[in-house]
Scaffold this motif. Structure first.
Motif, PDB file in Angstrom:
ATOM      1  N   PHE A 210     -62.424  11.149 -76.946  1.00  0.00           N
ATOM      2  CA  PHE A 210     -62.961  11.751 -77.488  1.00  0.00           C
ATOM      3  C   PHE A 210     -62.420  11.879 -78.612  1.00  0.00           C
ATOM      4  CE2 PHE A 210     -66.569  12.101 -80.423  1.00  0.00           C
ATOM      5  CZ  PHE A 210     -67.290  12.040 -81.256  1.00  0.00           C
ATOM      6  N   SER A 211     -61.900  13.371 -79.112  1.00  0.00           N
ATOM      7  CA  SER A 211     -61.264  13.578 -80.345  1.00  0.00           C
ATOM      8  C   SER A 211     -60.187  12.377 -80.487  1.00  0.00           C
ATOM      9  CB  SER A 211     -61.367  15.515 -79.529  1.00  0.00           C
ATOM     10  OG  SER A 211     -61.817  16.119 -79.230  1.00  0.00           O
ATOM     11  N   ALA A 212     -59.329  12.132 -79.747  1.00  0.00           N
ATOM     12  CA  ALA A 212     -58.200  11.607 -80.400  1.00  0.00           C
ATOM     13  C   ALA A 212     -58.469  10.161 -80.936  1.00  0.00           C
ATOM     14  CB  ALA A 212     -57.453  11.274 -78.634  1.00  0.00           C
ATOM     15  N   TYR A 213     -59.849   9.758 -80.377  1.00  0.00           N
ATOM     16  CA  TYR A 213     -60.151   8.309 -80.904  1.00  0.00           C
ATOM     17  C   TYR A 213     -60.873   8.663 -82.416  1.00  0.00           C
ATOM     18  CZ  TYR A 213     -63.279   4.727 -81.156  1.00  0.00           C
ATOM     19  OH  TYR A 213     -64.671   3.668 -82.502  1.00  0.00           O
ATOM     20  N   ARG A 214     -61.491  10.104 -82.645  1.00  0.00           N
ATOM     21  CA  ARG A 214     -62.108  10.160 -84.042  1.00  0.00           C
ATOM     22  C   ARG A 214     -60.899  10.496 -85.558  1.00  0.00           C
ATOM     23  NH1 ARG A 214     -67.544  11.322 -84.428  1.00  0.00           N
ATOM     24  NH2 ARG A 214     -66.757  11.889 -86.361  1.00  0.00           N
ATOM     25  N   LEU A 215     -60.037  11.509 -84.076  1.00  0.00           N
ATOM     26  CA  LEU A 215     -58.511  11.671 -84.932  1.00  0.00           C
ATOM     27  C   LEU A 215     -57.606  10.900 -85.650  1.00  0.00           C
ATOM     28  CD1 LEU A 215     -58.470  15.617 -83.291  1.00  0.00           C
ATOM     29  CD2 LEU A 215     -59.471  14.739 -85.811  1.00  0.00           C
ATOM     30  N   SER A 216     -57.688   9.865 -85.025  1.00  0.00           N
ATOM     31  CA  SER A 216     -56.535   8.543 -85.017  1.00  0.00           C
ATOM     32  C   SER A 216     -56.657   8.541 -86.364  1.00  0.00           C
ATOM     33  CB  SER A 216     -56.408   8.042 -83.405  1.00  0.00           C
ATOM     34  OG  SER A 216     -57.385   7.372 -83.550  1.00  0.00           O
ATOM     35  N   ASP A 217     -57.066   7.882 -86.330  1.00  0.00           N
ATOM     36  CA  ASP A 217     -57.375   7.222 -87.716  1.00  0.00           C
ATOM     37  C   ASP A 217     -57.062   7.940 -88.824  1.00  0.00           C
ATOM     38  OD1 ASP A 217     -57.730   4.450 -86.543  1.00  0.00           O
ATOM     39  OD2 ASP A 217     -59.122   4.676 -86.665  1.00  0.00           O
TER      40      ASP A 217
ATOM     41  N   VAL B 225     -51.663   7.052 -83.410  1.00  0.00           N
ATOM     42  CA  VAL B 225     -52.523   7.134 -81.833  1.00  0.00           C
ATOM     43  C   VAL B 225     -51.462   8.214 -81.286  1.00  0.00           C
ATOM     44  CG1 VAL B 225     -52.516   6.341 -80.697  1.00  0.00           C
ATOM     45  CG2 VAL B 225     -54.056   5.079 -82.870  1.00  0.00           C
ATOM     46  N   ILE B 226     -50.049   7.854 -81.452  1.00  0.00           N
ATOM     47  CA  ILE B 226     -48.841   8.281 -80.960  1.00  0.00           C
ATOM     48  C   ILE B 226     -48.992   9.547 -80.690  1.00  0.00           C
ATOM     49  CG2 ILE B 226     -46.737   8.382 -79.462  1.00  0.00           C
ATOM     50  CD1 ILE B 226     -46.364   5.736 -80.869  1.00  0.00           C
ATOM     51  N   ILE B 227     -49.122  10.236 -81.635  1.00  0.00           N
ATOM     52  CA  ILE B 227     -48.662  11.890 -81.979  1.00  0.00           C
ATOM     53  C   ILE B 227     -50.728  12.687 -81.582  1.00  0.00           C
ATOM     54  CG2 ILE B 227     -49.802  13.680 -83.415  1.00  0.00           C
ATOM     55  CD1 ILE B 227     -47.916  12.002 -86.049  1.00  0.00           C
ATOM     56  N   ILE B 228     -51.385  11.406 -81.525  1.00  0.00           N
ATOM     57  CA  ILE B 228     -52.815  12.563 -80.782  1.00  0.00           C
ATOM     58  C   ILE B 228     -52.894  11.986 -79.377  1.00  0.00           C
ATOM     59  CG2 ILE B 228     -55.253  11.696 -80.564  1.00  0.00           C
ATOM     60  CD1 ILE B 228     -54.991  13.113 -82.855  1.00  0.00           C
ATOM     61  N   LEU B 229     -52.218  11.398 -78.776  1.00  0.00           N
ATOM     62  CA  LEU B 229     -52.122  10.408 -77.102  1.00  0.00           C
ATOM     63  C   LEU B 229     -51.101  11.438 -76.586  1.00  0.00           C
ATOM     64  CD1 LEU B 229     -53.079   8.683 -74.284  1.00  0.00           C
ATOM     65  CD2 LEU B 229     -50.936   7.550 -75.462  1.00  0.00           C
ATOM     66  N   ALA B 230     -49.834  12.068 -77.290  1.00  0.00           N
ATOM     67  CA  ALA B 230     -48.876  12.660 -77.014  1.00  0.00           C
ATOM     68  C   ALA B 230     -49.448  14.008 -76.435  1.00  0.00           C
ATOM     69  CB  ALA B 230     -47.794  12.823 -77.424  1.00  0.00           C
ATOM     70  N   LEU B 231     -49.779  14.720 -77.768  1.00  0.00           N
ATOM     71  CA  LEU B 231     -50.527  16.218 -77.989  1.00  0.00           C
ATOM     72  C   LEU B 231     -51.942  16.196 -77.256  1.00  0.00           C
ATOM     73  CD1 LEU B 231     -50.968  17.036 -81.804  1.00  0.00           C
ATOM     74  CD2 LEU B 231     -49.235  17.676 -79.890  1.00  0.00           C
ATOM     75  N   GLY B 232     -52.449  15.357 -77.062  1.00  0.00           N
ATOM     76  CA  GLY B 232     -53.759  15.373 -75.944  1.00  0.00           C
ATOM     77  C   GLY B 232     -53.456  15.233 -74.936  1.00  0.00           C
ATOM     78  N   LEU B 233     -52.624  14.539 -74.342  1.00  0.00           N
ATOM     79  CA  LEU B 233     -52.005  14.716 -72.545  1.00  0.00           C
ATOM     80  C   LEU B 233     -51.309  15.738 -72.414  1.00  0.00           C
ATOM     81  CD1 LEU B 233     -50.086  10.993 -71.943  1.00  0.00           C
ATOM     82  CD2 LEU B 233     -52.259  11.811 -71.582  1.00  0.00           C
TER      83      LEU B 233
END
Length: 250
Positions: free
Chosen positions: A44-51, A79-87
């Motif tokens: 949820f955080s990634a979805y909100r922060l990517s934009d 999106v890639i940054i948030i996804l990588a850090l999120g993982l």
């Protein structure tokens, strides 16, 4: 290295059947809840922060020409940054908090493989296993971020970003496999010796972790099955590696 990576991946063969055979599903109940909650919060955080991150990156482009194209590119990078850090955050949080529940799973698998019901293992309590999990994963989190951040910056360089993506995937896999292997290692080695053990067998860790990361790309089902399968696979691989080092006999 490639051979050991394949060994790490091969550990997953028969993992699902072994979980059922040894009746291990009950041990995964709380870790699965931890996984779902952590994955939901981070997703949820990634979805909100990517934009937001995409727009922030786009500000470095001062010219009008090509601004729309660069903004679109920045959104993808965001999106890639948030996804990588999120993982990264997801796996270390889940692995650390699940340590006391995964240790019994690993021990039962080791008993099944060796046939030895009474091992001369290091005896650790629930609190000690939790502290060990936190210590290992905090250490790995810091090191992984030090490697990942420069790799993310390389994604702004054409062609080079292809190789940085591959390296990013390998780094993610290594530290995921590291955490999974430590559930077995904590019974046999102290903190420092466990780190050295994984370094010597980094290919197996990468192989286990690569499948771990791929599981997380599967919506919902991934966060449910990733821990049971990856921990079982890592336990199978790690017990065999320890056996090779003449610590136990199979």
């Amino acid at each position: 290295m490639i051979k050991n990576i394949i060994k790490g991946i091969h550990g997953y063969s028969g993992a699902l059947a072994l979980i059922s055979k040894l009746k291990l599903w009950k041990y995964f109940f709380i870790p699965i809840i931890i996984s779902i909650v952590t994955g939901s919060v981070i997703g949820f955080s990634a979805y909100r922060l990517s934009d937001n991150i995409g727009r922030f990156i786009a500000k470095i482009w001062f010219w009008e020409w090509g601004k729309d194209a660069f903004t679109s590119f920045s959104t993808v990078i965001g999106v890639i940054i948030i996804l990588a850090l999120g993982l990264i955050l997801y796996k270390h949080i889940v692995m650390a908090l699940s340590a006391p529940f995964m240790s019994p799973v690993s021990e039962k698998i080791e008993t099944h493989l060796t046939g030895i019901t009474r091992h001369n293992h290091r005896k650790t309590s629930f609190q000690e296993q939790l502290w060990r999990g936190l210590r290992i994963n905090l250490r790995n989190l810091g090191r992984e971020l030090l490697i990942t951040i420069p790799l993310l910056l390389l994604k702004f360089i054409p062609v080079v970003n292809i190789f940085s993506t591959i390296l990013l995937f390998l780094v993610q896999g290594y530290y995921a496999g590291f955490g999974n292997m430590d559930y077995t290692l904590e019974r046999h080695y102290n903190y420092k010796d466990s780190i050295n053990f994984v370094r010597r067998n980094r290919g197996v860790a990468i192989g286990n972790g690569l499948v771990f990361i791929l599981f997380l790309l599967v919506p919902f089902i991934g966060v449910i099955l990733v821990l049971p399968l990856s921990v079982t696979a890592a336990s199978l691989s790690t017990v065999k590696l320890i056996k090779t080092n003449s610590q136990i006999t199979i």
